[in-house]
Enzyme design. Sequence first.
Site, mmCIF file in Angstrom:
data_model
loop_
_atom_site.group_PDB
_atom_site.id
_atom_site.type_symbol
_atom_site.label_atom_id
_atom_site.label_comp_id
_atom_site.label_asym_id
_atom_site.label_seq_id
_atom_site.Cartn_x
_atom_site.Cartn_y
_atom_site.Cartn_z
ATOM 1 N N THR A 43 0.868 -1.176 0.000
ATOM 2 C CA THR A 43 0.000 0.000 0.000
ATOM 3 C C THR A 43 0.906 1.227 0.000
ATOM 4 O OG1 THR A 43 -0.126 0.307 2.416
ATOM 5 C CG2 THR A 43 -1.714 -1.230 1.430
ATOM 6 N N ALA A 57 3.117 -1.069 4.831
ATOM 7 C CA ALA A 57 2.394 0.117 5.324
ATOM 8 C C ALA A 57 3.427 1.231 5.443
ATOM 9 C CB ALA A 57 1.750 -0.183 6.673
ATOM 10 N N ILE A 82 7.261 -2.361 7.277
ATOM 11 C CA ILE A 82 7.272 -0.892 7.315
ATOM 12 C C ILE A 82 7.915 -0.353 6.037
ATOM 13 C CG2 ILE A 82 8.043 1.159 8.576
ATOM 14 C CD1 ILE A 82 6.039 -0.582 10.153
ATOM 15 N N LYS A 83 7.173 0.549 5.376
ATOM 16 C CA LYS A 83 7.675 1.115 4.123
ATOM 17 C C LYS A 83 8.224 2.514 4.417
ATOM 18 C CE LYS A 83 5.805 0.935 -0.595
ATOM 19 N NZ LYS A 83 4.549 1.073 -1.354
ATOM 20 N N VAL A 84 9.457 2.753 3.984
ATOM 21 C CA VAL A 84 10.078 4.071 4.202
ATOM 22 C C VAL A 84 10.593 4.600 2.871
ATOM 23 C CG1 VAL A 84 10.791 3.491 6.582
ATOM 24 C CG2 VAL A 84 12.391 3.115 4.697
#
Length: 217
Positions: A27, A56, A82-84
């Site tokens: 996402t 996310a 975790i998307k960074v």
Amino acid sequence: MKFFVDTADTKEIADLAETGLLDGVTTNPSLIHKAGRDFVEVVKEICGIVPGPVSAEVVALDHKEMMREAEILRKVADNVCIKVPLTIDGLKTCKALSSEGTMVNVTLCFSANQALLAAKAGASFISPFVGRHDDIGFDGMALIADIRLIYDNYDFGTEILVASVRHPIHILEAAKIGADVMTAPPSVIKMLFNHPLTDKGIQGFLADWAKSGQTIG
Ligand code: G3P
């Protein structure tokens, strides 16, 4: 090659999950906006549908605030990734989270050197955006090939997650290069199943079967 779907539409995700071919979900803030639902609530629901990694994305730009947001998101479910963004603060966050055993997807990658940095920061996934790269007149697939070569040279464990996929040819080319994962909108994944000669063949077989007058069982 793992197949992720790039959407926050839980109905589309559930439909694709039923095929047994879906390995994860990605996402981003734009997709969350499109879904029109509470971020944490929708991520939790997606994590319940698909057992694989569910990306996310944090929206803060500084490391400290990214860590605060990541702390909230990673508590949602064990399969949250975790998307960074690929920035200095994003990679500091990636290093800190990956050192603690949290999955991290580094997004908005547009160069092989950026991908090298993400691997050194311990990213689980690097997301090069092939479609957006093509859009500005560069060759998105050449980027994937360069990253594959570099990661293989040094045996990096970071998985190449081909993102911003716009059509089936992107998936075909990514698979030929040996990308680990691709993420695509539901409409593009569904296109992979279709071929006019498959439909024509089924029609022909069924017509002849009807003429045979037989039934199975
Ligand atoms: O999730 C990130 C990426 O797949 C976005 O794709 O089509 O907005 O460039 P697109």
